[in-house]
Design an enzyme around this catalytic site. Structure first.
Site, mmCIF file in Angstrom:
data_model
loop_
_atom_site.group_PDB
_atom_site.id
_atom_site.type_symbol
_atom_site.label_atom_id
_atom_site.label_comp_id
_atom_site.label_asym_id
_atom_site.label_seq_id
_atom_site.Cartn_x
_atom_site.Cartn_y
_atom_site.Cartn_z
ATOM 1 N N GLY A 132 -2.725 -2.784 0.268
ATOM 2 C CA GLY A 132 -2.069 -3.462 1.375
ATOM 3 C C GLY A 132 -1.225 -2.512 2.200
ATOM 4 C CE1 TYR A 133 -0.845 1.977 0.593
ATOM 5 C CE2 TYR A 133 -1.244 3.786 2.124
ATOM 6 C CZ TYR A 133 -0.897 3.351 0.863
ATOM 7 O OH TYR A 133 -0.604 4.259 -0.111
ATOM 8 C CD GLU A 248 -7.381 5.099 1.719
ATOM 9 O OE1 GLU A 248 -6.135 5.133 1.762
ATOM 10 O OE2 GLU A 248 -8.060 4.208 2.247
#
Ligand SMILES: Cc1cc2nc3c(=O)[nH]c(=O)nc-3n(C[C@H](O)[C@H](O)[C@H](O)COP(=O)(O)OP(=O)(O)OC[C@H]3O[C@@H](n4cnc5c(N)ncnc54)[C@H](O)[C@@H]3O)c2cc1C
Ligand SMILES: Cc1cc2nc3c(=O)[nH]c(=O)nc-3n(C[C@H](O)[C@H](O)[C@H](O)COP(=O)(O)OP(=O)(O)OC[C@H]3O[C@@H](n4cnc5c(N)ncnc54)[C@H](O)[C@@H]3O)c2cc1C
Lengths: 386, 379
Positions: A132-133, A248
């Site tokens: 949740g960015y 990531e």
């Protein structure tokens, strides 16, 4: 025989004995991946057998310490594990945001208790995580995020909205950036973990141009998050977030992946190679793919011994995703009108065109190509005003 | 093996970098020899210093007085030659020439290698026969004559040919021009009768010659390796030259890039440093990425070549093609981002552009190697 050679022989034999034939065929799209999690339905017995065998040895996260569910392999051993899997065509037994993103961040910033608890669950494929960015108003400019966690003594009450949350509807837990101080931009964000079944969490799938809906809008309405579920210090979540983004970006780059960005000319034996212009383009692509594969290997080797520039994952992500997009443009061209078929059986439900469309997100998700170039200009080249 | 320098290689890189920055710099070497119109195009004193540093015999076997190092080590030297645009016979002599002689008899090695290792002699390689690199076709003939051979034909783009003490010549001893077999390598001494050099200055101010072999009589002991069986050895010489040129190109690219980013941090327009403009930042960042990738594939190919891997040939061609394209981008962006001064002879950036052209052409351009990548990949 040196220790490493003996290790290689041992790994080779182990893969031979434990990796089922079905798990040695290339993964066919995202729903063919073993994601793990509470609600995961295995596609077949082979997928489960391969996961179980690897979990037992710690090979789902081969270079994590044994105490946290890994196999505790050294850098050269982990490289051998990767090489032998590639050699056998063995798929990763488990893929997850937990392995690629949260795990490395917890290894660096987590408490001992958090490591044992969360990393173990990730290694065994028990809990599936989402990220949740991004928010509607905060994409590239992530630090402007507004989702707010109000301090209520022993917990926070979180309100706000996330967007583009991949697999939010399938994930068990979320790692989430939440503003805990409105007066400070960078030093006002905390990195929180919470269960997606907590009251007040809802998700709404968004359909992609590829036709699938792997990501969601995610809403938080008075979500209670206990104080123990913070990673790192209060208001210092940006450090954790950035560190995680490095991992990531490394993952999205396809470094060491060997498949995503591999040379393609030789696999296209029939289609398109009677076209000398396409053949030439494929050769140019293969040169870039072979080169990037070497870069991936070098990057992974260097990162293990601290030789890589800390901002190098940004360069890797930029180069790897742009390459992968080009690869799929060429695959579409080589496929001709067959590749245009959207739901035919021959194309396994339009796999070529859907995969092609999916790759367009590679240079957006996890930070866009333009943002990657900004970071390289600033942190590596140290250009003024960048 | 990890894809970065070992401790020994890193130490070598350190000392070579320092040495080349002190002795091989543009003003001291390239501009100096160019401006006085030097016939050799390079300085013999520096070649002697290379010998003192132990660089001339890097690839030679220990029994021949060499250091028995590999292409990774030679590449370290070549990258610094590239970064400093140093005119040097290192690639043709210590890399390609020595590789050719590694297949020669002890007598022949004894005849040429001591001079090379001492920094007293220079070798050149005569393969191309035309304006493009097409070593699959060798028309230059060597016919048996008495105890030896008589060579007849033409060779082009023989870099440093006229200054060389010996030419490594690929000639046809049997079959037709495009046959794989029937090729033999010769070490032809400079004073052999019947050789003429038409020496020309190239765009990067290196000297190269068009060589005419007009019935050049050679003793049988000038043959390197087996008569008619020279193709494999020629392949090794070409691989050494290709990966060497690629390494030099990464150095040229890095040198041009360093100069350009420095300029972006000093030149002001519109009241700002031009490096503040995102249009230039993105191009610079892209170029950085490409140079990193080119360096990686060059190192990979060097390691595979040193390890005798069956994938070495493919990776050498991939590396040569990639390095060529990246180096070309680096010098074009370099000149462009320098604006008007990039066009002047006073600024060094244009010199990088000139060297890039010459290196790209040497041992096969990017298209030649793309074709080779396709063929070696089976399509
Ligand atoms: C398939 C997919 C999965 C995703 N999964 C997740 C997820 O799981 N969790 C999550 O939090 N997020 C996820 N995202 C969101 C992703 O991180 C954002 O889309 C990304 O950061 C870009 O933000 P944005 O979409 O708001 O675009 P914007 O930031 O609005 O960018 C629009 C355009 O402007 C350019 N731009 C913006 N700023 C600059 C600048 N300073 N200089 C130059 N150009 C600029 C961008 O490069 C882009 O081309 C996912 C996205 C996709 C496509
Ligand atoms: C062969 C030649 C002949 C010429 N003849 C004449 C002549 O007869 N009369 C005359 O008056 N002039 C002449 N000029 C000068 C020419 O007009 C200038 O060189 C040109 O305007 C660029 O200026 P500059 O050289 O100062 O480069 P700079 O302005 O310093 O530019 C350097 C680099 O920065 C980039 N840059 C600058 N500003 C920006 C920005 N805002 N955004 C993004 N990038 C930027 C440029 O594109 C360039 O790549 C000549 C130049 C050449 C090379």
């Amino acid at each position: 025989m040196s220790d490493l050679e003996a290790f290689r022989a041992e790994i080779r034999a182990w893969i031979e004995a434990n990796c089922p034939a079905e798990m040695r065929a290339p993964v066919q799209g995202e729903d063919d991946v073993c994601w793990g999690g509470r609600n995961f339905v295995f596609k077949n017995a082979a997928q489960k057998a391969w996961l179980d065998a690897c979990v037992a040895k710690g090979y789902t996260v081969a270079d994590w310490p044994k105490a946290y569910g890994g196999a505790g392999l050294t850098a050269p051993e982990a490289k051998i594990w990767r090489e032998e899997c590639a050699r056998a065509g063995a798929r990763p037994p488990l893929s997850s945001f937990g392995i690629w993103m949260l795990g490395p961040a917890l290894l660096k910033f987590g408490t001992e208790e958090q490591k044992v608890h969360y990393l173990g669950q990730i290694a065994r494929g028990e809990v599936r995580w989402c990220q949740g960015y991004s928010e509607p108003g905060s994409g590239s400019d992530l630090v402007s995020l507004q989702t707010f966690g109000e301090d209520k003594g022993d917990h926070w009450v979180v309100n706000g909205q996330k967007i583009w949350t991949s697999y939010a509807d399938k994930a068990d837990w979320i790692f989430c950036l939440v503003r805990t101080d409105k007066a400070n931009t960078y030093q006002g964000i905390s990195f929180l973990l919470f269960d997606m079944t907590t009251p007040g969490v809802t998700t709404k799938p968004i359909k992609l141009i590829s036709g699938s809906s792997p990501f969601c809008e995610t809403f938080f309405d008075n979500v209670v998050v206990p104080k123990a579920q913070i990673v790192g210090q209060l208001n210092r979540g940006w450090d954790v977030a950035k560190y995680l983004l490095g991992h990531e970006r490394e993952m999205i780059s396809g470094a060491g992946d060997g498949g995503q960005t591999s040379a393609i000319g030789s696999v296209l034996k029939r289609n398109g190679l009677d076209d000398p212009m396409l053949r030439a383009e494929l050769a140019q692509f293969d040169i870039d793919a072979l080169s990037f594969a070497a870069m991936g290997e070098k990057f992974l080797d260097e990162i293990k011994v601290g030789k890589a520039h800390p901002a190098q994952p940004n360069m890797m992500k930029y180069a790897g995703t742009e390459l992968n997009k080009r690869r799929h443009e060429l695959l579409m061209t080589a496929g001709g009108s067959t590749a245009l078929e959207w739901d035919s059986e021959e194309t396994r439900g339009g796999a070529p065109s859907r995969a092609w469309l999916r790759t367009k997100a590679n240079s957006i998700e996890g930070g866009t190509s333009e943002v990657m170039l900004n970071v390289v200009a600033k942190r590596i080249l140290e250009l003024p005003g960048a | 093996m990890p894809l970065y320098y070992t401790e020994d290689q890193a130490m070598l890189a350190d000392s070579v970098t320092g040495f080349m920055a002190d002795e091989g710099g543009i003003k001291k070497q390239l501009r100096h020899w160019r401006d006085i119109g030097c016939k050799d195009g390079f300085g013999h004193a520096l070649w002697k210093q290379f010998a003192e540093m132990g660089l001339t015999g890097m690839l030679a076997a220990e029994e021949d007085g060499g250091l028995a190092m590999g292409h990774v080590e030679a590449g370290i030297v070549l990258a610094e030659i590239g970064r400093n645009l140093t005119p040097s016979p290192f690639l043709t002599t210590a890399v390609m020439g020595v590789t050719a002689l590694s297949g020669a008899s002890a007598d022949l090695r004894g005849r040429w290698l001591p001079g090379v290792i001492a920094g007293e002699s220079v070798l050149a390689v005569a393969v191309d026969e035309g304006a493009k690199h097409r070593p699959e076709r060798i028309a230059c003939r060597a016919e048996r004559a008495g105890n030896g051979f008589r060579l007849t034909g033409k060779k082009d783009f023989v870099v440093q040919g006229a200054s060389a003490d010996a030419l490594i010549v690929a000639a046809r001893t049997s079959g037709s021009d495009s046959d794989a077999d029937g090729v033999t390598l010769f070490a032809v001494p400079r004073d052999a009768a019947g050789i003429t050099h038409h020496s020309v200055r190239l765009v990067d101010s290196a000297m190269a010659s068009h060589v005419t072999l007009d019935g050049v009589e050679l003793d049988g002991d000038c043959v390197i390796g087996d008569v008619d069986g020279g193709r494999a050895l020629l392949g090794k010489v070409l691989s050494a030259g290709r990966i060497g040129a690629a390494a030099e190109q990464t150095g040229v690219a890095a040198g041009a890039f360093g100069m350009t980013t420095t300029y972006l941090k000093t030149r002001k327009q519109f009241g700002k440093l031009i490096g503040e403009f995102q249009a230039l930042q993105h191009r610079a960042a892209h170029l950085y990425s490409e140079i990193e990738i080119a360096e990686a594939v060059v190192l990979k190919a060097q390691q595979l070549l040193d390890g005798g891997s069956e994938r070495a040939e493919l990776m050498v061609s991939a590396a040569k093609a990639k390095a060529a394209r990246v180096c070309n981008l680096a010098v074009r962006e370099g000149v462009q981002m320098h604006g008007g001064v990039g066009m002047t002879d006073e600024y060094d950036i244009g010199l990088y552009m000139k060297r890039e052209r010459a290196l790209t052409e040497f041992m096969g351009d990017a298209n030649y190697h793309a074709e080779r990548v396709a063929q070696l990949s089976g399509y």
